[in-house]
Every structure is written in structure tokens, then in C-alpha cells.
Motif scaffolding. Structure first.
Motif, PDB file in Angstrom:
ATOM      1  N   TRP A 135     -20.206   2.374  30.306  1.00  0.00           N
ATOM      2  CA  TRP A 135     -20.770   3.973  30.410  1.00  0.00           C
ATOM      3  C   TRP A 135     -19.721   4.520  31.304  1.00  0.00           C
ATOM      4  O   TRP A 135     -19.354   5.654  30.776  1.00  0.00           O
ATOM      5  N   THR A 136     -19.148   3.788  32.137  1.00  0.00           N
ATOM      6  CA  THR A 136     -18.378   4.494  33.071  1.00  0.00           C
ATOM      7  C   THR A 136     -17.090   4.197  33.341  1.00  0.00           C
ATOM      8  O   THR A 136     -16.114   5.147  33.740  1.00  0.00           O
ATOM      9  N   PHE A 137     -16.432   3.234  32.669  1.00  0.00           N
ATOM     10  CA  PHE A 137     -15.156   3.010  32.665  1.00  0.00           C
ATOM     11  C   PHE A 137     -14.360   4.111  32.077  1.00  0.00           C
ATOM     12  O   PHE A 137     -14.388   4.259  30.777  1.00  0.00           O
ATOM     13  N   GLU A 138     -13.327   4.536  32.712  1.00  0.00           N
ATOM     14  CA  GLU A 138     -12.269   5.231  31.919  1.00  0.00           C
ATOM     15  C   GLU A 138     -11.017   4.672  31.496  1.00  0.00           C
ATOM     16  O   GLU A 138      -9.913   4.696  32.207  1.00  0.00           O
ATOM     17  N   GLY A 139     -11.167   4.198  30.128  1.00  0.00           N
ATOM     18  CA  GLY A 139      -9.940   3.654  29.544  1.00  0.00           C
ATOM     19  C   GLY A 139     -10.330   2.934  28.485  1.00  0.00           C
ATOM     20  O   GLY A 139     -11.664   2.687  27.967  1.00  0.00           O
ATOM     21  N   TRP A 140      -9.710   2.282  27.643  1.00  0.00           N
ATOM     22  CA  TRP A 140     -10.073   1.764  26.266  1.00  0.00           C
ATOM     23  C   TRP A 140      -8.872   0.480  26.086  1.00  0.00           C
ATOM     24  O   TRP A 140      -8.016   0.742  25.502  1.00  0.00           O
ATOM     25  N   PHE A 141      -9.236  -0.619  26.562  1.00  0.00           N
ATOM     26  CA  PHE A 141      -8.238  -1.776  26.479  1.00  0.00           C
ATOM     27  C   PHE A 141      -9.105  -2.938  25.937  1.00  0.00           C
ATOM     28  O   PHE A 141      -9.286  -3.920  26.382  1.00  0.00           O
ATOM     29  N   PRO A 142      -9.702  -2.833  24.774  1.00  0.00           N
ATOM     30  CA  PRO A 142     -10.507  -3.695  24.293  1.00  0.00           C
ATOM     31  C   PRO A 142      -9.693  -5.131  23.686  1.00  0.00           C
ATOM     32  O   PRO A 142     -10.272  -6.245  23.557  1.00  0.00           O
ATOM     33  N   ASN A 143      -8.319  -4.866  23.433  1.00  0.00           N
ATOM     34  CA  ASN A 143      -7.535  -5.956  23.087  1.00  0.00           C
ATOM     35  C   ASN A 143      -7.068  -6.854  24.163  1.00  0.00           C
ATOM     36  O   ASN A 143      -6.490  -7.876  23.863  1.00  0.00           O
ATOM     37  N   ASP A 144      -7.202  -6.263  25.356  1.00  0.00           N
ATOM     38  CA  ASP A 144      -6.666  -7.270  26.452  1.00  0.00           C
ATOM     39  C   ASP A 144      -7.685  -8.456  26.696  1.00  0.00           C
ATOM     40  O   ASP A 144      -8.738  -8.501  26.115  1.00  0.00           O
ATOM     41  N   ASP A 145      -7.074  -8.955  27.622  1.00  0.00           N
ATOM     42  CA  ASP A 145      -7.968 -10.152  27.918  1.00  0.00           C
ATOM     43  C   ASP A 145      -8.193 -10.470  29.549  1.00  0.00           C
ATOM     44  O   ASP A 145      -7.295 -10.648  30.199  1.00  0.00           O
ATOM     45  N   PRO A 146      -9.415 -10.276  30.022  1.00  0.00           N
ATOM     46  CA  PRO A 146     -10.552  -9.601  29.289  1.00  0.00           C
ATOM     47  C   PRO A 146     -10.441  -8.138  28.889  1.00  0.00           C
ATOM     48  O   PRO A 146      -9.854  -7.473  29.416  1.00  0.00           O
ATOM     49  N   PRO A 147     -11.482  -7.924  27.745  1.00  0.00           N
ATOM     50  CA  PRO A 147     -11.451  -6.587  27.394  1.00  0.00           C
ATOM     51  C   PRO A 147     -11.927  -5.546  28.451  1.00  0.00           C
ATOM     52  O   PRO A 147     -13.135  -5.816  29.036  1.00  0.00           O
ATOM     53  N   LYS A 148     -11.654  -4.257  28.454  1.00  0.00           N
ATOM     54  CA  LYS A 148     -12.039  -3.184  29.252  1.00  0.00           C
ATOM     55  C   LYS A 148     -11.892  -1.954  28.317  1.00  0.00           C
ATOM     56  O   LYS A 148     -10.911  -1.675  27.769  1.00  0.00           O
ATOM     57  N   PHE A 149     -13.169  -1.331  28.170  1.00  0.00           N
ATOM     58  CA  PHE A 149     -13.260  -0.391  27.676  1.00  0.00           C
ATOM     59  C   PHE A 149     -14.578   0.656  28.252  1.00  0.00           C
ATOM     60  O   PHE A 149     -15.716  -0.157  28.489  1.00  0.00           O
ATOM     61  N   GLY A 150     -14.513   1.688  28.050  1.00  0.00           N
ATOM     62  CA  GLY A 150     -15.705   2.680  28.368  1.00  0.00           C
ATOM     63  C   GLY A 150     -15.905   3.733  27.679  1.00  0.00           C
ATOM     64  O   GLY A 150     -14.813   4.396  27.115  1.00  0.00           O
ATOM     65  N   ILE A 151     -17.158   4.342  27.413  1.00  0.00           N
ATOM     66  CA  ILE A 151     -17.254   5.164  26.532  1.00  0.00           C
ATOM     67  C   ILE A 151     -17.411   6.657  27.240  1.00  0.00           C
ATOM     68  O   ILE A 151     -17.363   7.956  26.472  1.00  0.00           O
ATOM     69  N   GLY A 152     -17.431   6.751  28.406  1.00  0.00           N
ATOM     70  CA  GLY A 152     -17.830   7.880  29.146  1.00  0.00           C
ATOM     71  C   GLY A 152     -17.020   8.938  28.895  1.00  0.00           C
ATOM     72  O   GLY A 152     -17.326  10.163  28.645  1.00  0.00           O
ATOM     73  N   ALA A 153     -15.597   8.851  28.979  1.00  0.00           N
ATOM     74  CA  ALA A 153     -14.566   9.996  28.735  1.00  0.00           C
ATOM     75  C   ALA A 153     -14.565  10.465  27.395  1.00  0.00           C
ATOM     76  O   ALA A 153     -14.609  11.558  26.876  1.00  0.00           O
ATOM     77  N   LEU A 154     -14.936   9.526  26.430  1.00  0.00           N
ATOM     78  CA  LEU A 154     -14.893   9.887  24.942  1.00  0.00           C
ATOM     79  C   LEU A 154     -16.160  10.724  24.486  1.00  0.00           C
ATOM     80  O   LEU A 154     -15.913  11.682  23.999  1.00  0.00           O
TER      81      LEU A 154
END
Ligand SMILES: Nc1ncnc2c1ncn2[C@@H]1O[C@H](COP(=O)(O)OP(=O)(O)O)[C@@H](O)[C@H]1O
Ligand SMILES: [Mg+2]
Lengths: 258, 361
Positions: free
Chosen positions: B102-121
Motif C-alpha cells: 500500500w505505501t511503498f513508492e516504487g515498482w521493482f517486482p522483478n528484483d530479488d526480493p521483489p519490491k512494489f507498492g500501489i500507493g503512488a499509482l
């Protein structure tokens, strides 16, 4: 509060079609005048010329002169909205504003005139509803939709809406034709009372009604389809219905045509 | 009734027409069934001597009912299948996410570990859509009123047709036009807004380019035709009797519009706006081309940046691995939820005054 209307050689067109020709008559203040005649003879057209509603339709226009207390209502300097405020109109089918409550319907005209004070509006609404013989039936549900009333009540609501702005003249175009006999009687009673204050002109296809409610009667007719409607005879109602001077009038009121 | 012009034939059905159009097939089915008793043909039982005609064992009526039932069921099944598929794909990706969805501002789902957040979108989606409506709706209502109640009939029909044409332009054309031709004027406008209104936080500093402002202006142009043409239809359905009632009370044309036309058209206009909002929320390619594709929540609508859920899906789908696709699908579910909330709110607004709108019909 009531004024004299004088029509001189009024001719009205729908585009190229001449619907009425050279209508001349005088309506005295505080009387009820009935316009009768076969359908299509231009009664509604003439009525709508009196408050300048005719010209609302695209291509429709009026010639001749119409005065109210000697003031030409078709004068170029006259404000058409002022004319319509002075000459109110009740339509054939009850047409309360569907999104408004009973109260809002009655005061719609006052609001258009810029009246904002709640107390004034409430007072005027009660007065108009009482004059329209509707107050007792609706006083407990003024906030409910006007369209939820019965047909006869809706028509009296429309009458209340019309008289709330205190016009000089009230025009009614077959106000009872969509109503049951009891509602019709209620509205005829109402006309007797309103006559004290307003000049009333009513179109009706019901000759008994014309005979019951009116002081003067104007008989309109057409030669044949496509011809303009003309005023055949205009006289005291009693005379028209007992001893008309025109053969055509007699044929019509005795049911021989129309 | 020569004194009441033709439009009164529609009296009463207008205000809710948009909302109830799905009821038409019922009427249509009745009409389809009609020809079975062809007039003029001697009908079984009716012309003859004995008894009443017997009910048909199998008629067009029944066949039609079966057909509509089957169609309705199919739709439900398809929707359920889609929902199950989406959720099955989204859940593993959400599990693997190492940051807050919900809160992470970024979109790196291909990374390991994946990091992505919907908030900004989600923020960008709602902000661009609202700004677009803010710009489009007043203009659309103005045009619709002009076309329905002010323009001469011929001109009104001609202009109405042009506006409908605008609705037929593919969104990628709007997107390319916005990116290649419209970005510069908007950047100039942004500089101007910043110079004179910079004290308002939304008109912040540059750099100016592909910004929320550009995206929402393009969106506004895209929703304008929908809102205009539906509102125009709704306004045109106002019963003539009510318009004349207002005029006969001494209303000017504008007062007549305010007294009779606008209140009558209100539910329809709300429906039109909601359709426009639905289009704005779901718009993909035009925003993918005109937003800056960043992942930060910022109210500065002038600065290059901004993003939306749908645009992000379009931009990132090609490079996505399994988790990446799952993450995008999860974002799609959020978009679906937002759209659903908007629609429910709209319905609530429309039904709140049902007592009045229903008795109008
Ligand atoms: N909106 C209109 N457009 C064209 N012709 C009309 C219109 N309204 C009425 N007319 C015609 O004008 C003539 C008079 O109509 P009207 O005044 O309604 O008659 P009445 O009220 O006596 O029945 C009729 O021939 C009718 O067909
Ligand atoms: Mg008539």
C-alpha cells in the motif's frame, strides 16, 4: 388586479401555416370567458397568443394587436417575461415540476421573481393553495413530490402555482379534459371563486362546462381542414346557448357538427 | 393535442433512461414474440367455434426466455472465472513482496526480493481522473445545454455529430498527439501558472514535461464527448410541458433551464459523469504516453512525473517476469475496486432522491 384584454385582428402562424385569422374580441375584467369550437379551430393557438407562449415554438408568429389595459403586449419594448407573469397559464395536462415538492412547485414562480425569504414564501404558498382549494389535502405533506398527487390535485397544484405569482389574467387550456368528473367539478367551483380576483379565459370542448362557468362565450370554427380558424360569434354565454345569432353556432351547440 | 410539440411523446421516461436501458430487452422480447399471431390470419381457436385458444407448448416467447437466461448465466460464469484467475495470479506476487503493497513508492517486482507498492499509482489514477472531470464536466454541460436548448436545431445536430465523432478517435491517437504536440504548450502554460500562482502548492516548480497536468488535460478531452453527448440526450428528454410551465411563469430561457431542465436531467447527468469517470480511471494508453511514469506521491501537478495503474500496466507488462505479472494483476484488482467504489457511490447519489425521480416517470 384584473385587466381588460383587447384582441384586434389577431392572426397566428405555425411556420407557413395560418392557424387563426383576424380574431377580434374584448374580454372584460373579472369575468370568465369560454372559448369553444371543434378541435383544430385554433382555440389553443389564440389562447397561447395572449400570453406570448405561441412564439415559443420555432417558426410560430403572431400578427395583429393584443392589448391588456391598452398596453400592447407585443410591443417591441415589452419584456416578454413580464407579460407572462401578468398573464398566467394552466395547461391541458397537469404539469407540476417532477423533481420538486408540492411546496417548491407552488413557490416556483415566486422564486423566479427573486423572492428568497422563507416566511414570505410559506405565506404565499398557503394562500395560493387555499385559493386553489388544495390546502387541506396537502398541508401535511408539503415536502412530498408534487407528481405524487392525483390528477385532479395536480391540476389544482398547477393552478396554485399559477396564481401564487398574483397574475392579472389566468388562461386555462382545457384544464379538466384529463380529469375525472369529481375533480372537474372541484375546478369549476374554483373558477367561480377565482373570478373575484382574476380575468379568466378558458378553452373547453365541453359545452355544459362552458355554459356553467362562463359569462361570455366565443365560438371559433374552421371552414375545412387546412383553413385558418375564425371567430364566428362572441356574446353572453346565455345568449350563445339559448339564442345564437349565427346558424353555425346553433349547429355546433345543438350537436349537429363538430 | 396540437398545442404540445412532438417532444412531449418522451415525457417522463427521460431522466432515468441512461440508468434503465438494460430493461429494454424485455420490451424487445415482447415485440419479437408478437408476430406469431399475425393479424388477418385465421388464428387457431380465436376465429373458430370452441373454447379459448390453448397455451403454446413451445413458442418464441419461451425460446427467448431460455436464450436470455443462458446469456445471463454465461456472463456470470465468465466473470467468476476471470476473478478466480486474477486472484490466483496476484496472491503469490503479493506474498513475495518485501515492502508494503500500500505505501511503498516504487515498482521493482522483478528484483530479488521483489519490491512494489500501489500507493503512488492509485493516487495518480484518482488524481488524473478527478482533474480531468473537473475540467471536462463544466465544459461538457455547457456544450450539452447549448446544443439541446440554445442552438438552432440544424446547428445543434451538426455539432452533436462532430462531438460524437470525437468520441470515436482511438485513445492512442490522443496519447501520441498529447505527447508530441500538446506537451510543449502545456509546459509553457505550466511555467506561466508557476510564475503567477506558484504560491498554490499544486502549481510547483519544474521541470515541466510529461506531467499530471498534461495527462489530465488529454483525459479531459477524451471524456468530454461522452459526458456531452449523454447529457445532451438527457436534457433533450425534458418534458416540453415542464419547460412551458416554467416559461409561462415568466422564466427567462436560462431560468427555464434551471427550473425545469437541470433538475430533471440531474440523475442522467450524474450517470454521464460517472461513465466519464469510469473511462478516465481505466484509460491506459493515452496516460502511458503522457504521464512521466514516476513512482512518487506528489501534489505538484506541473512537474514531470505522475503515473496511473492502467498506464503502469501498459508500460511494465513487456518486461515483467512471473512475479512482475502477478504484481501488475494485483494493481489491476485495485483499479477494479476503485472503479467499483466509484460506481456504488454514483448509484447511491442517484437513488437518494429516488422518490422524486420515480414519480417523475
Ligand atoms: N405545434 C404546431 N405546429 C404546427 N401546427 C400546429 C401546431 N399546433 C397546432 N397546430 C395546428 O393549428 C391549428 C389549430 O390548432 P389548435 O390551436 O391546437 O386547435 P384547438 O386548440 O382549437 O384544438 C390546427 O390545424 C393544428 O393542426
Ligand atoms: Mg387545444
Amino acid at each position: 388586479m384584473a385587466k381588460r384584454i383587447e384582441a384586434t385582428d389577431v392572426t397566428a402562424y405555425y411556420g407557413g401555416f395560418k392557424a387563426i385569422e383576424n380574431i377580434s374580441l374584448t374580454v372584460e375584467p373579472k369575468t370568465v370567458t369560454a372559448l369553444i369550437g371543434p378541435s383544430g379551430c385554433g382555440k389553443s393557438t389564440f389562447l397561447r397568443s395572449i400570453n406570448r407562449m405561441h412564439e415559443v415554438l420555432p417558426g410560430a408568429r403572431v400578427e395583429g394587436s393584443l392589448t391588456i389595459d391598452n398596453q400592447d403586449i407585443y410591443d417591441r419594448d415589452v419584456d416578454v417575461t413580464a407579460v407572462r407573469r401578468m398573464i398566467g397559464m394552466v395547461f391541458q395536462r397537469p404539469n407540476p415540476f417532477p423533481t420538486m415538492s408540492i411546496f417548491e412547485n407552488v413557490v416556483a414562480g415566486l422564486r423566479l421573481n427573486g423572492v428568497r425569504r422563507k416566511s414570505i414564501l410559506e405565506e404565499a404558498a398557503e394562500k395560493a393553495l387555499r385559493s386553489a382549494n388544495l390546502w387541506d389535502e396537502v398541508k401535511d405533506r408539503l415536502g412530498k413530490p408534487g407528481a405524487g398527487l392525483s390528477g385532479g390535485q395536480q391540476q389544482r397544484l398547477c393552478i396554485a402555482r399559477t396564481i401564487a405569482v398574483e397574475p392579472q389574467v389566468v388562461l386555462m387550456d382545457e384544464p379538466c379534459s384529463a380529469l375525472d368528473p369529481i375533480s372537474t367539478l372541484a375546478i369549476e367551483d374554483l373558477m367561480f371563486q377565482l373570478k373575484d380576483k382574476f380575468t379568466i379565459i378558458i378553452v373547453t370542448h365541453n359545452m355544459q362546462q362552458a355554459a356553467r362557468v362562463s359569462d361570455r362565450t366565443a365560438f371559433f370554427s374552421i371552414e375545412k381542414t387546412g383553413d385558418p380558424g375564425r371567430l364566428i360569434e362572441y356574446d353572453n354565454t346565455q345568449k350563445i346557448f339559448s339564442n345564437p345569432s349565427q346558424k353555425k353556432t346553433e349547429d355546433y351547440i345543438t350537436g349537429r357538427f363538430g | 393535442m396540437g398545442d404540445t410539440p412532438h417532444r412531449s411523446a418522451h415525457a417522463g421516461t427521460g431522466g432515468t433512461r441512461v440508468a434503465t436501458s438494460h430493461e429494454w430487452p424485455a420490451g424487445a422480447s415482447a415485440r419479437v414474440a408478437e408476430p406469431s399471431g399475425t393479424p388477418g390470419m385465421p388464428d387457431n381457436g380465436l376465429g373458430g367455434g370452441g373454447g379459448l385458444p390453448r397455451a403454446r407448448a413451445f413458442g418464441a416467447e419461451r425460446a427467448f426466455r431460455g436464450l436470455t437466461l443462458a446469456a445471463g448465466t454465461t456472463v456470470l460464469v465468465v466473470i467468476a472465472a476471470i476473478a478466480i484467475f486474477l486472484i490466483a495470479k496476484a496472491v503469490p506476487a503479493l506474498r513475495a513482496n518485501s515492502e508494503s503493497f500500500w505505501t511503498f513508492e516504487g515498482w521493482f517486482p522483478n528484483d530479488d526480493p521483489p519490491k512494489f507498492g500501489i500507493g503512488a499509482l492509485a493516487f495518480g489514477t484518482v488524481l488524473t481522473a478527478l482533474l480531468a472531470l473537473l475540467m471536462a464536466v463544466p465544459v461538457a454541460l455547457g456544450i450539452a445545454l447549448y446544443l439541446s436548448h440554445y442552438a438552432p436545431r440544424r446547428l445543434g445536430n451538426g455539432l452533436g455529430f462532430l462531438i460524437d465523432l470525437l468520441a470515436a478517435v482511438p485513445s492512442v491517437v490522443f496519447g501520441l498527439w498529447g505527447r508530441d504536440y500538446f506537451a510543449q504548450p502545456v509546459a509553457d502554460l505550466s511555467a506561466w501558472l508557476n510564475r503567477y500562482f506558484g504560491w498554490i502548492p499544486i502549481f510547483g516548480d519544474g521541470p515541466y514535461g510529461n506531467s499530471i497536468l498534461l495527462g489530465s488535460v488529454v483525459l479531459a478531452i477524451m471524456v468530454l464527448p461522452i459526458v456531452t453527448s449523454l447529457s445532451r440526450e438527457v436534457f433533450r428528454q425534458t418534458p416540453t410541458a415542464n419547460e412551458e410551465a416554467a416559461l409561462a411563469l415568466g422564466a427567462t430561457r436560462w431560468e427555464m433551464v434551471r427550473t425545469a431542465v437541470l433538475p430533471y436531467g440531474r440523475p442522467g447527468v450524474i450517470a454521464a459523469v460517472m461513465l466519464g469517470l469510469g473511462r478516465a480511471l481505466g484509460e491506459t494508453i493515452a496516460l502511458a504516453l503522457t504521464l512521466g511514469s514516476t513512482y512518487a506521491i506528489s501534489f505538484n501537478i506541473l512537474q514531470s512525473g505522475g503515473n496511473s495503474i492502467a498506464a503502469n500496466i501498459a508500460n511494465r507488462f513487456a518486461e515483467a517476469n512471473d512475479t512482475g505479472r502477478g504484481a501488475l494483476i494485483a494493481s489491476g484488482l485495485v483499479l477494479f475496486a476503485i472503479t467499483l467504489i466509484v460506481n456504488i457511490t454514483a448509484r447511491a447519489i442517484i437513488y437518494r432522491r429516488r422518490e422524486f425521480t420515480e414519480s417523475a416517470a
